[in-house]
Design an enzyme around this catalytic site. Structure first.
Site, PDB file in Angstrom:
ATOM      1  N   ASP A   1       0.753  -1.530   0.049  1.00  0.00           N
ATOM      2  CA  ASP A   1       0.154  -0.116   0.503  1.00  0.00           C
ATOM      3  C   ASP A   1       0.663   1.859  -0.133  1.00  0.00           C
ATOM      4  O   ASP A   1       2.425   1.258   0.044  1.00  0.00           O
ATOM      5  CB  ASP A   1      -0.624   0.216   1.624  1.00  0.00           C
TER       6      ASP A   1
ATOM      7  N   ASP B   1      -0.509   4.894   1.059  1.00  0.00           N
ATOM      8  CA  ASP B   1      -0.315   5.811   2.150  1.00  0.00           C
ATOM      9  C   ASP B   1      -0.267   5.250   3.552  1.00  0.00           C
ATOM     10  O   ASP B   1      -1.179   3.946   3.579  1.00  0.00           O
ATOM     11  CB  ASP B   1      -2.330   6.819   2.180  1.00  0.00           C
TER      12      ASP B   1
ATOM     13  N   ASP C   1      -3.044  12.130   0.029  1.00  0.00           N
ATOM     14  CA  ASP C   1      -4.575  13.568  -0.449  1.00  0.00           C
ATOM     15  C   ASP C   1      -4.732  14.496   0.950  1.00  0.00           C
ATOM     16  O   ASP C   1      -5.039  15.993  -0.204  1.00  0.00           O
ATOM     17  CB  ASP C   1      -5.828  12.425  -0.655  1.00  0.00           C
TER      18      ASP C   1
END
Length: 270
Positions: free
Chosen positions: A9, A11, A20
């Site tokens: 993954d 983030d 984001d």
């Protein structure tokens, strides 16, 4: 090449923040983001926020500059480079987007370590505005209940595994979206959930649902030690069947090559 596919993954796994939120907060649009958050899916909201930032005069260059300042633990970068150097096939599987991920990986000299980035598509349109789209343009139909509407990581992981027959998978993640792919790993695979984050909590609710060995981690140093220990485990097991380049094992950090490798950490003892 080692028979290991490592799927990260992005983030709060490779970097220490949500990319984001990092962009939105750094460029001064948090108030609007918080107001719109209850009204639309996350992926659509991020595309909307990129439009708002563009309308405020923020350029793609501004976005990229902010991304380059996103914090990453140097031990995470070291773990990625070490796993790549040992012949592992590294992939990214993330609900962020291509522009954010590639900008950050390029900045830290890590992009070349990854054979594939699976994430939401992005492009810069004719007006210079960054557009963010969904990975799955139509409903993905996953019934697990933890996947966002724009991406089922479990379905993506199924494809990765189908294209990597005979290789063992190590999956690292932190969020709810990482639970579905964790459920799809086999008995010879490993899942590395970040301790104290949503995927860890979901796994702890019913550990028996997973077939893969569970090896939690907490920070960059913990990730590096755990990941390289698991890679070493596979390399040692491969060496019983095939000739092994001993130099690869010697290139591991000392902590990862010591004898008496610890057993997997049990997820019930939290």
């Amino acid at each position: 090449m080692a028979g290991v596919v490592v799927v990260f993954d992005f983030d709060k796994t490779i970097i220490d923040v949500d990319s984001d939120n990092w962009v939105v907060d750094s460029l001064g649009a948090t108030e609007l983001f918080d107001r719109l958050l209850p009204t639309m899916p996350w992926n659509a909201l991020i595309d909307t926020m990129m439009g708002e930032l563009h309308a405020r005069g923020k350029t793609v260059h501004d976005v990229a500059e902010v991304l380059r300042s996103a914090p990453i633990d140097p031990r995470v970068g070291a773990a990625i480079k070490a796993a790549y150097g040992l012949g592992c096939d590294l992939r990214v599987l993330s609900d962020a987007n291509g522009f954010f991920i590639e900008t950050i990986l390029d900045h830290h000299g890590l992009r070349g370590c990854f054979s594939e980035i699976n994430t939401n598509p992005s492009l810069v349109d004719a007006d210079g505005r960054l557009r963010i789209g969904p990975y799955h343009a139509t409903p993905h139909g996953c019934g697990v209940g933890t996947c966002p509407p724009n991406m089922c990581k479990g379905q993506v992981l199924d494809r990765i595994r189908a294209s990597s027959v005979g290789k063992r998978v190590i999956y690292l993640g932190d969020g709810r979206g990482d639970y579905c792919p964790s459920l799809r790993l086999g008995r010879d695979d490993f899942v590395m959930p970040r301790r104290g984050f949503p995927v860890w909590d979901l796994i702890c609710e019913n550990p028996g649902l997973l077939q893969a060995e569970v090896h939690p981690w907490s920070d960059g140093g913990d990730m590096e030690e755990t990941l390289l220990r698991l890679v070493r485990k596979v390399l040692v097991e491969e060496s019983r069947l095939l000739p092994l380049d001993c130099c690869k094992l010697e290139s591991l950090p000392v902590a990862a090559v010591q004898d008496g490798m610890p057993m997997p950490l049990g997820v019930k003892n939290v």
